[in-house]
Design a protein around this motif. Structure first.
Motif, short mmCIF file in Angstrom:
data_model
loop_
_atom_site.label_atom_id
_atom_site.label_comp_id
_atom_site.label_asym_id
_atom_site.label_seq_id
_atom_site.Cartn_x
_atom_site.Cartn_y
_atom_site.Cartn_z
N VAL A 263 0.76 -1.19 -0.15
CA VAL A 263 -0.21 0.11 0.23
C VAL A 263 0.80 1.22 0.03
O VAL A 263 0.60 1.89 -0.73
N ASP A 264 1.69 1.33 0.97
CA ASP A 264 2.41 2.43 1.00
C ASP A 264 3.62 2.88 -0.17
O ASP A 264 3.92 3.91 -0.22
N THR A 265 4.16 1.73 -0.74
CA THR A 265 5.09 2.08 -1.93
C THR A 265 4.38 2.29 -3.04
O THR A 265 4.59 3.04 -3.85
N ALA A 266 2.84 1.67 -3.25
CA ALA A 266 2.22 2.12 -4.53
C ALA A 266 1.53 3.43 -4.56
O ALA A 266 1.79 4.17 -5.46
N MET A 267 1.19 4.04 -3.17
CA MET A 267 0.58 5.25 -3.29
C MET A 267 1.45 6.29 -3.75
O MET A 267 0.85 7.12 -4.64
N PRO A 268 2.49 6.75 -3.40
CA PRO A 268 3.40 7.85 -3.95
C PRO A 268 3.52 7.72 -5.55
O PRO A 268 3.63 8.73 -6.19
N VAL A 269 3.91 6.23 -6.06
CA VAL A 269 4.12 6.13 -7.49
C VAL A 269 2.90 6.63 -8.12
O VAL A 269 2.79 7.28 -9.24
N ASP B 262 -3.45 -7.05 -4.62
CA ASP B 262 -4.48 -6.07 -4.01
C ASP B 262 -4.03 -5.08 -3.10
O ASP B 262 -4.41 -3.67 -3.03
N PRO B 263 -2.88 -5.25 -2.18
CA PRO B 263 -2.42 -4.07 -1.29
C PRO B 263 -1.88 -2.93 -2.29
O PRO B 263 -2.09 -1.80 -1.98
N SER B 264 -1.30 -3.21 -3.37
CA SER B 264 -0.84 -2.18 -4.22
C SER B 264 -1.78 -1.46 -4.99
O SER B 264 -1.98 -0.35 -5.16
N ALA B 265 -2.95 -2.18 -5.12
CA ALA B 265 -4.08 -1.82 -5.95
C ALA B 265 -4.86 -0.66 -4.76
O ALA B 265 -5.36 0.40 -5.23
N ILE B 266 -4.80 -1.09 -3.65
CA ILE B 266 -5.51 -0.33 -2.54
C ILE B 266 -4.61 0.90 -2.32
O ILE B 266 -5.05 2.18 -2.05
N GLY B 267 -3.40 0.80 -2.15
CA GLY B 267 -2.53 2.12 -2.42
C GLY B 267 -2.86 3.11 -3.50
O GLY B 267 -2.94 4.27 -3.43
N CYS B 268 -2.96 2.36 -4.49
CA CYS B 268 -3.34 3.40 -5.98
C CYS B 268 -4.67 3.97 -6.04
O CYS B 268 -4.82 5.10 -5.99
N ALA B 269 -5.77 3.34 -5.01
CA ALA B 269 -6.90 3.71 -4.99
C ALA B 269 -7.22 5.00 -3.80
O ALA B 269 -7.63 6.10 -3.94
N ALA B 270 -5.88 4.82 -3.06
CA ALA B 270 -5.81 5.93 -1.77
C ALA B 270 -5.20 7.12 -2.64
O ALA B 270 -5.56 8.32 -2.41
N ALA B 271 -4.20 7.08 -3.53
CA ALA B 271 -3.82 8.12 -4.40
C ALA B 271 -4.85 8.77 -5.28
O ALA B 271 -5.02 9.91 -5.22
N GLY B 272 -5.62 8.02 -5.89
CA GLY B 272 -6.81 8.30 -6.80
C GLY B 272 -7.85 9.29 -5.88
O GLY B 272 -8.26 10.01 -6.25
#
Length: 244
Positions: free
Chosen positions: A153-159, A178-188
């Motif tokens: 989650v935390d690595t995907a969000m800033p990217v 899924d964790p990376s997808a959830i990080g992307c969703a947080a950024a979105g």
């Protein structure tokens, strides 16, 4: 969440007084090599490995072979399968195809897509390749960028935050899990663009399903960690018994 289910399943499947020794490399290939060396020194009967780096782990597999310790790979295969007794994994190419087809239809065959990948692990490379295979049927969908990340989650969000700035017309996102997808969703969500982008991942975890219900993710290809573990443990005991 995927690995919590894996660990729970392993602990429940161990028989009698047998001991399960668990080490977590945390997606650090160098630490995994050290962990394997430690388990060789402990003289384990069989080693079950989810490779962080499917190619970079070869020297460690050779060390296991020299020590007479059979290896069962689970979740992700290795490049040289002659060095392992067995591999138990989801069909990850198909997982990528499933979410690629779902996204292609949802975007009605057009739009801009980015990919967050982790291709040093064959399990994740297969997902990415399956996704690209599905999208190849949609010539008006453009993959504008593909970037390697550490899964999470935390690595995907800033990217993802940077990608949303670079591609204001972005409509779709592939995340390796899924964790990376959830990080992307947080950024979105922070950028106010959740209504514009459709995010897909792989795992079918409880967190992923919750994100889909909440409209933060569009889809996830579901794995079955319990069945992966069940078959892996069964094979490990067969290997200990001298079966092929």
């Amino acid at each position: 969440p995927f690995y919590i289910e894996i660990l729970d399943g392993m602990e429940s499947a161990v028989q009698g007084d047998d001991q399960l020794i668990v080490m977590d490399a945390g997606f650090d290939a160098a630490k995994q090599i050290t962990d394997i060396e430690d388990m060789i020194q402990q003289g384990v009967s069989v080693m079950m490995i989810d490779p962080v780096d499917s190619n970079g782990i070869q020297a460690s597999l050779n060390a296991c072979k020299a020590a007479g310790i059979p290896v069962v790979c689970y979740n992700s295969p290795v490049d040289d399968t002659s060095l392992v007794a067995s591999t138990v994994a989801t069909d990850n190419f198909m997982a990528g195809q499933l979410i690629g087809e779902a996204l292609g239809k949802a975007l009605e065959g057009k739009g801009q897509v980015v990919m967050l990948t982790y291709n040093v692990a064959q399990v994740c490379a297969d997902r990415a390749n399956g996704f690209k295979d599905a999208l190849s049927k949609y010539p008006d969908i453009e993959i504008v960028e593909e970037q390697e990340i550490q899964p999470g989650v935390d690595t995907a969000m800033p990217v993802m935050e940077n990608m949303l700035q670079a591609y204001p017309d972005l409509t779709g996102v592939f995340a390796l899990n899924d964790p990376s997808a959830i990080g992307c969703a947080a950024a979105g969500g922070s950028a106010g663009k959740l209504g514009q982008i459709k995010i897909v991942g792989v795992d079918g975890s409880e967190d992923g399903m919750a994100a889909i219900k909440e409209g933060k993710m569009f889809a996830s290809a579901s794995q079955d960690p319990v069945e992966i573990v069940k078959q892996s443990i069964e094979i490990a005991y067969k290997v200990i018994a001298g079966e092929t």
